[in-house]
Write an enzyme that holds these catalytic residues in place. Structure first.
Site, PDB file in Angstrom:
ATOM      1  N   SER A 213       8.712  -1.654  -2.494  1.00  0.00           N
ATOM      2  CA  SER A 213       9.251  -0.692  -1.388  1.00  0.00           C
ATOM      3  C   SER A 213       8.752   0.419  -1.184  1.00  0.00           C
ATOM      4  O   SER A 213       9.114   1.275  -1.158  1.00  0.00           O
ATOM      5  CB  SER A 213      10.722  -0.732  -1.760  1.00  0.00           C
ATOM      6  OG  SER A 213      11.653  -2.179  -1.840  1.00  0.00           O
ATOM      7  N   GLY A 215       5.593   0.828   0.708  1.00  0.00           N
ATOM      8  CA  GLY A 215       4.906   0.561   2.169  1.00  0.00           C
ATOM      9  C   GLY A 215       4.205   0.011   2.158  1.00  0.00           C
ATOM     10  O   GLY A 215       2.531   0.163   3.297  1.00  0.00           O
ATOM     11  N   THR A 217       3.245  -3.647   2.788  1.00  0.00           N
ATOM     12  CA  THR A 217       3.343  -4.456   3.876  1.00  0.00           C
ATOM     13  C   THR A 217       3.236  -3.567   5.523  1.00  0.00           C
ATOM     14  O   THR A 217       2.528  -3.869   6.167  1.00  0.00           O
ATOM     15  CB  THR A 217       4.236  -5.090   4.406  1.00  0.00           C
ATOM     16  OG1 THR A 217       4.473  -5.242   3.184  1.00  0.00           O
ATOM     17  CG2 THR A 217       3.997  -6.182   5.467  1.00  0.00           C
ATOM     18  N   ALA A 218       3.680  -2.525   5.627  1.00  0.00           N
ATOM     19  CA  ALA A 218       3.502  -1.446   6.278  1.00  0.00           C
ATOM     20  C   ALA A 218       2.281  -0.559   6.776  1.00  0.00           C
ATOM     21  O   ALA A 218       1.749  -1.098   7.910  1.00  0.00           O
ATOM     22  CB  ALA A 218       4.465   0.069   6.183  1.00  0.00           C
ATOM     23  N   GLU A 241       7.186 -12.712   3.008  1.00  0.00           N
ATOM     24  CA  GLU A 241       7.903 -12.118   3.565  1.00  0.00           C
ATOM     25  C   GLU A 241       8.416 -12.334   4.738  1.00  0.00           C
ATOM     26  O   GLU A 241      10.015 -12.483   5.146  1.00  0.00           O
ATOM     27  CB  GLU A 241       7.641 -10.609   2.918  1.00  0.00           C
ATOM     28  CG  GLU A 241       7.101 -10.306   1.396  1.00  0.00           C
ATOM     29  CD  GLU A 241       6.854  -9.007   1.411  1.00  0.00           C
ATOM     30  OE1 GLU A 241       7.128  -8.892   1.953  1.00  0.00           O
ATOM     31  OE2 GLU A 241       6.903  -9.134   0.094  1.00  0.00           O
TER      32      GLU A 241
END
Length: 256
Positions: A213, A215, A217-218, A241
């Site tokens: 969490s 970031g 992937t972002a 995912e």
């Protein structure tokens, strides 16, 4: 017909194997040139597999390879008879006092080994198709995986001389001199990241790691989106995912 062709080519393969094993006895340095491309399983004759495997054992123990040490190693492993005996070992030295064209013999042995493995794999697939014990999709997946494994086990290249790289390197240096830009690769769209990497370079493996969490992937998707839309370059995305629909929705949201 293909099996007959392969069987007719076996004598040349066996001769090449004998020449390679003999070249190691003549000069132990040849072992390092051979082991880079071949494994014991690549040899056609069981006796040659046994000999090469014991040669490997000697080299791993930092012992020289000659007729005496090889015979001793085979005796210690109770493998002298399966290797053909001392007479066969002595015969490996016949006709090859000097062997310089080792790469050609390596190619012969490796090529015939790959053909045998493909024949065995194809025969297994044919048998599974006739048995019909599993669904067709499962058999197809197994066949694809088997061929993929064969392709992966091939050695693409060994050592590369500086002379072979000179032309490409000269072109790169000329391009860097003429462009005089900080970003020499593909821009990521993030100034700090571009400053650290000078853009993504051909052949580079860039790993993005952080706690959950944070970031990752972002950031990766933003980079992919920038390269695809701003630079017009192809981008492939693999995600464990998110589904392809979720990825597309995320791209659309970012653009809107």
């Amino acid at each position: 017909m293909s099996r007959q062709v392969l069987e007719r080519s076996l004598p040349s393969s066996v001769d090449a194997e004998r020449s390679l094993l003999g070249s190691i006895l003549v000069n132990n340095e040849n072992y390092y040139r051979i082991v880079e491309f071949l494994r014991p399983e690549d040899f056609y004759l069981d006796s040659h597999r046994v000999i090469f495997r014991n040669m490997t054992g000697l080299m791993e123990n930092s012992r020289a390879i000659d007729l005496i040490t090889l015979q001793d190693e085979l005796l210690r492993n109770a493998s002298l008879e399966s290797a053909g005996g001392i007479g066969y070992l002595s015969g490996l030295l016949e006709g090859i006092p000097y062997l310089t064209n080792i790469e050609h013999y390596i190619d012969i042995v490796r090529d015939k080994s790959l053909l045998r493995q493909m024949i065995n794999s194809a025969s297994k697939v044919i048998s599974e198709c006739f048995d019909q014990a599993e669904p067709a999709d499962a058999i197809l997946d197994q066949a694809e995986q088997t061929l993929f494994n064969l392709s992966e086990h091939r050695t693409k290249s060994g050592f590369v001389s500086v002379a072979e790289m000179e032309e490409d390197t000269q072109k790169l240096l000329t391009k860097l001199y003429e462009d005089k830009e900080m970003i020499t690769g593909v821009s990521t769209g993030f100034t700090d990241l571009d400053r650290m990497t000078s853009g993504f370079q051909p052949g580079d493996l860039v790993i993005l790691a952080a706690r959950p969490s944070m970031g990752k992937t972002a950031l990766a998707l933003n980079v992919a989106q920038h390269v695809a839309l701003k630079k017009g370059l192809p981008v492939g995305i693999f995600s464990l995912e998110m589904s392809k629909q979720q990825l597309l929705m995320r791209f659309l949201c970012a653009e809107s």
